[in-house]
Design a protein around this motif. Structure first.
Motif, short mmCIF file in Angstrom:
data_model
loop_
_atom_site.label_atom_id
_atom_site.label_comp_id
_atom_site.label_asym_id
_atom_site.label_seq_id
_atom_site.Cartn_x
_atom_site.Cartn_y
_atom_site.Cartn_z
N PRO A 43 0.81 -1.23 0.00
CA PRO A 43 0.00 0.00 0.00
C PRO A 43 0.83 1.27 0.00
O PRO A 43 0.44 2.28 -0.60
N LYS A 44 1.99 1.23 0.66
CA LYS A 44 2.82 2.42 0.74
C LYS A 44 3.27 2.88 -0.64
O LYS A 44 3.21 4.07 -0.97
N GLN A 71 0.62 5.35 13.23
CA GLN A 71 -0.76 5.23 12.83
C GLN A 71 -1.44 6.60 12.70
O GLN A 71 -2.13 6.86 11.72
N TRP A 72 -1.19 7.47 13.66
CA TRP A 72 -1.84 8.78 13.61
C TRP A 72 -1.18 9.70 12.59
O TRP A 72 -1.85 10.58 12.04
N MET A 73 0.08 9.49 12.31
CA MET A 73 0.71 10.23 11.22
C MET A 73 0.10 9.83 9.88
O MET A 73 -0.06 10.66 8.97
N THR A 74 -0.23 8.56 9.73
CA THR A 74 -0.89 8.10 8.51
C THR A 74 -2.25 8.78 8.36
O THR A 74 -2.62 9.23 7.27
N ARG A 75 -2.99 8.88 9.45
CA ARG A 75 -4.29 9.56 9.40
C ARG A 75 -4.11 11.04 9.10
O ARG A 75 -4.90 11.64 8.36
N SER A 76 -3.10 11.66 9.70
CA SER A 76 -2.84 13.07 9.45
C SER A 76 -2.55 13.33 7.98
O SER A 76 -3.09 14.27 7.38
N PHE A 77 -1.72 12.49 7.39
CA PHE A 77 -1.37 12.71 5.98
C PHE A 77 -2.55 12.41 5.07
O PHE A 77 -2.68 13.02 4.00
N ALA A 78 -3.42 11.49 5.48
CA ALA A 78 -4.63 11.23 4.69
C ALA A 78 -5.52 12.46 4.65
O ALA A 78 -6.13 12.77 3.61
N VAL A 79 -5.59 13.20 5.76
CA VAL A 79 -6.36 14.45 5.77
C VAL A 79 -5.66 15.50 4.91
O VAL A 79 -6.32 16.29 4.21
N ALA A 80 -4.33 15.53 4.95
CA ALA A 80 -3.60 16.50 4.12
C ALA A 80 -3.87 16.28 2.64
O ALA A 80 -3.90 17.25 1.85
N TRP A 135 -16.30 17.85 1.37
CA TRP A 135 -16.91 17.05 2.43
C TRP A 135 -16.72 15.55 2.17
O TRP A 135 -16.46 14.78 3.10
N LEU A 136 -16.88 15.12 0.91
CA LEU A 136 -16.70 13.71 0.59
C LEU A 136 -15.27 13.25 0.86
O LEU A 136 -15.05 12.18 1.46
N CYS A 137 -14.31 14.03 0.41
CA CYS A 137 -12.90 13.66 0.62
C CYS A 137 -12.58 13.65 2.11
O CYS A 137 -11.86 12.75 2.60
N LEU A 138 -13.11 14.60 2.84
CA LEU A 138 -12.85 14.67 4.27
C LEU A 138 -13.50 13.50 5.01
O LEU A 138 -12.91 12.93 5.94
N ALA A 139 -14.69 13.11 4.59
CA ALA A 139 -15.40 12.02 5.25
C ALA A 139 -14.68 10.69 5.08
O ALA A 139 -14.69 9.84 5.98
N ALA A 159 -7.21 5.92 5.50
CA ALA A 159 -5.98 5.72 6.27
C ALA A 159 -6.03 4.41 7.04
O ALA A 159 -5.04 3.66 7.08
N ASP A 160 -7.16 4.10 7.64
CA ASP A 160 -7.28 2.85 8.39
C ASP A 160 -7.24 1.63 7.48
O ASP A 160 -6.73 0.57 7.86
N LEU A 161 -7.75 1.76 6.26
CA LEU A 161 -7.64 0.67 5.30
C LEU A 161 -6.18 0.38 4.96
O LEU A 161 -5.77 -0.78 4.84
N VAL A 162 -5.39 1.43 4.81
CA VAL A 162 -3.96 1.25 4.55
C VAL A 162 -3.28 0.62 5.75
O VAL A 162 -2.45 -0.29 5.61
N LEU A 163 -3.64 1.08 6.96
CA LEU A 163 -3.00 0.56 8.17
C LEU A 163 -3.30 -0.92 8.39
O LEU A 163 -2.45 -1.67 8.88
N HIS A 164 -4.49 -1.35 8.01
CA HIS A 164 -4.91 -2.74 8.25
C HIS A 164 -4.95 -3.56 6.97
O HIS A 164 -5.67 -4.55 6.89
#
Length: 268
Positions: free
Chosen positions: A16-17, A153-162, A190-194, A200-205
């Motif tokens: 995934p990376k 994990q939270w850095m992955t979520r942060s970059f997904a929001v970026a 809104w769609l991209c943010l939602a 991000a969690d799909l990538v993590l798992h």
């Protein structure tokens, strides 16, 4: 066999990376000439639109660009292992970029209300900024506590929001929705943010979504030792101690399995 499959899976270019890095590259190739070409054309009409808040836009753009361009470097295992100090410096620049770009972006969107854009779009910008700063702040707290796994994990979520910045422009440009007005652009944001945290969690798992190790073992032929164990039920254990002998013990009432144990008596 399972070990070999795991090693091949980890070394595959379909991780995934790498897919994420390729997607980011493609989005940048599209967004830069499509949305940011005015930066190298001083007479572009967009400059008139940005004129009222251009001095707010400058630090926002620089900080956001640093976060988007340096963010992928934080996910490089080789960089983190070989150049730890560089990894820390890049991480600090990313965090600083987030906490500069996010509030300024929210303020710029609020500033656009004076130019006729709806308040709902300002709320979307504020939600985007709050989510970006929150995920980044949690990642920073975890690394300060020495909890590396949670930090990643939270850095992955942060970059997904970026990436909402790029995703919104790509979706709007490719589909043509960007020409439908402010409401269409707001819907895209809104769609991209939602879906940012979900992606991000799909990538993590990703690896956990695949077949489990027990399923892999059942799918592939058993080893000779495994087939012998299945045939005998419980394989006999042999020893070469000269002062002991083996004693036969029935392991099940129906006599289906037999084990051999050492007898503590000396051989005669």
């Amino acid at each position: 066999m399972l070990t070999i499959l795991t090693a091949l899976k980890q070394s595959s270019w379909l991780r995934p990376k790498y897919l994420l890095f390729a997607a980011i590259g493609l989005m940048l190739i599209y967004v830069i000439p499509h949305d940011e070409s005015f930066l190298v054309h001083p007479k572009d009409p967009l400059w008139q639109h940005y004129e009222p808040f251009k001095w707010w836009l400058l630090p926002h753009g620089i900080a956001g660009a640093c976060a988007l361009l340096l963010g992928p470097m934080q996910f490089s295992d080789r960089l983190r292992k070989r150049f730890r100090q560089l990894h820390r410096v890049v991480g600090r620049i990313y965090v600083a970029g987030v906490f500069v770009a996010a509030p300024l972006g929210s303020y710029i969107q609020y500033f656009k209300e004076r130019m006729g854009e709806p308040r709902s779009f300002s709320i979307a910008g504020a939600a985007d900024a709050a989510l970006w700063m929150t995920t980044t702040g949690i990642a920073m707290v975890f690394i300060l506590k020495g909890e590396v796994q949670e930090h990643r994990q939270w850095m992955t979520r942060s970059f997904a929001v970026a990436l909402v910045f790029l995703e919104g422009r790509v979706i709007g440009g490719v589909t043509g929705w960007e020409n439908l007005g402010t409401q269409a652009n707001e819907t895209i944001v809104w769609l991209c943010l939602a879906f940012s945290i979900l992606s991000a969690d799909l990538v993590l798992h990703w690896h956990q979504l695949g077949p489990s190790s027990s399923m892999v073992r059942r799918r592939w032929p058993a080893s000779p030792e495994g087939m012998l164990e299945a045939a005998l039920g419980n394989p006999a254990t042999f020893a070469c101690s000269p002062g002991r002998e083996f004693r036969k013990v029935e392991g099940a009432p129906n006599g289906s399995s037999t084990t051999w144990r050492h007898s503590d008596q000396q051989s005669s």
